[in-house]
Design a protein around this motif. Structure first.
Motif, short mmCIF file in Angstrom:
data_model
loop_
_atom_site.label_atom_id
_atom_site.label_comp_id
_atom_site.label_asym_id
_atom_site.label_seq_id
_atom_site.Cartn_x
_atom_site.Cartn_y
_atom_site.Cartn_z
N ASP A 54 0.70 4.12 -2.93
CA ASP A 54 0.04 5.39 -2.60
C ASP A 54 0.92 6.60 -2.90
O ASP A 54 0.44 7.63 -3.40
N ASP A 55 2.20 6.50 -2.59
CA ASP A 55 3.10 7.63 -2.78
C ASP A 55 4.53 7.10 -2.94
O ASP A 55 5.26 6.93 -1.97
N GLY A 73 0.78 -1.24 0.00
CA GLY A 73 0.00 0.00 0.00
C GLY A 73 0.81 1.28 0.00
O GLY A 73 0.63 2.13 -0.89
#
Length: 221
Positions: free
Chosen positions: A160-161, A156
C-alpha cells in the motif's frame, strides 16, 4: 555437535518445515510461510511409525525479493546475492545464547578484578545477560524477521505504501544505537563500522574455542 551438552541442534526445524511444504527458506534463512510469512514458530515431532502421506515442498516462493532483510541486518550477514555469513549472525544475534554466555564467562575469568571487568562489560550488557539467565535468552537482532513483509496476512502495508513502511519499520532499526558484537578482523566488523558508525562494534570471541586450545588435565599432584 558432540562438543555441546544436551546434543542441541539434532533436528533442523527449518529444513523439516521446507520439506513438509510449510514454507520456503527466505533470503534471511528463515522459513517464509505463504500466509503468515516469517512470523511462525516451528517445532518438529519425530515418530517411529508409518504415515499415510508425506508433505511436498511448495512449488513457488512467497518471498517478494524486497531485500529489506539485507538492509536491516546490522552485521551484514545477509548478502543481496543470496550469500549468508552464519558466523556473523551467530556472534551478534545469539549473543546471549551458549556461545555468547561462554564468551561472557571467559571475560569474567580473564578480568583482573571487578574494576577491570566493568571496564570490559557495561552495566546494560550485564543486565541483559542476567535477564537471559533468569528468564530465557533473547535475540539481539531479529531485524530480518521484523522487516519481512512476505506472507498474505502481512504484505498489505508494504504494498500500500512502501515509503511509509520503510520509514516506520526499517528506519528505526537502522538508526537505533546499540552494541554490535563482531569477531576481530571479520567482514561483519568492517561492514558494521562502515554502514553503522553510530552503533559501537565490540570485538568478541564468539565463545568458540579454537582447535588445540583445550587445557590438559594435569592429573593428580
Amino acid at each position: 555437535m558432540e562438543r555441546f551438552p544436551g546434543r542441541i541442534w539434532v533436528v533442523s526445524h527449518k529444513t523439516v518445515a521446507v520439506a513438509a511444504g510449510l514454507g520456503v527458506m527466505g533470503l534471511h534463512r528463515n522459513v517464509i510461510h505463504p500466509r503468515f510469512g516469517s512470523f511462525v514458530l516451528l517445532a518438529t515431532v519425530l515418530v517411529d511409525a508409518p504415515v499415510s502421506a508425506y508433505g511436498r515442498p511448495l512449488d513457488y516462493n512467497p518471498c517478494v525479493d524486497c531485500k529489506l532483510c539485507v538492509a536491516a541486518c546490522p552485521v551484514g550477514a545477509i548478502g543481496k546475492d543470496g550469500a549468508f555469513d552464519p558466523l556473523a549472525c551467530t556472534t551478534h544475534n545469539y549473543r546471549e545464547f551458549m556461545s555468547g554466555f561462554t564468551d561472557w564467562a571467559q571475560t569474567v575469568a580473564d578480568s583482573e578484578d571487578a574494576a577491570d571487568f566493568r571496564d570490559r562489560v557495561t552495566d546494560p550488557e550485564n543486565a541483559s545477560m542476567w535477564q537471559s539467565l533468569a528468564f530465557k535468552p533473547s535475540y539481539k537482532s531479529g531485524y530480518c524477521l521484523a522487516v519481512c513483509p512476505a506472507g498474505e496476512d502481512v504484505l498489505g502495508p508494504y504494498l500500500d505504501d512502501r515509503k511509509q513502511y520503510l520509514d516506520t519499520v526499517l528506519r528505526p532499526l537502522r538508526e537505533k544505537t546499540e552494541t554490535l558484537y563482531v569477531l576481530p578482523g571479520s567482514a561483519a566488523q568492517r561492514y558494521a563500522e562502515r554502514r553503522f558508525p553510530h552503533k559501537p562494534a565490540k570485538e568478541v570471541s564468539g565463545g568458540w574455542r579454537p582447535p588445540g586450545r583445550h587445557r590438559q588435565d594435569p592429573g593428580p599432584a
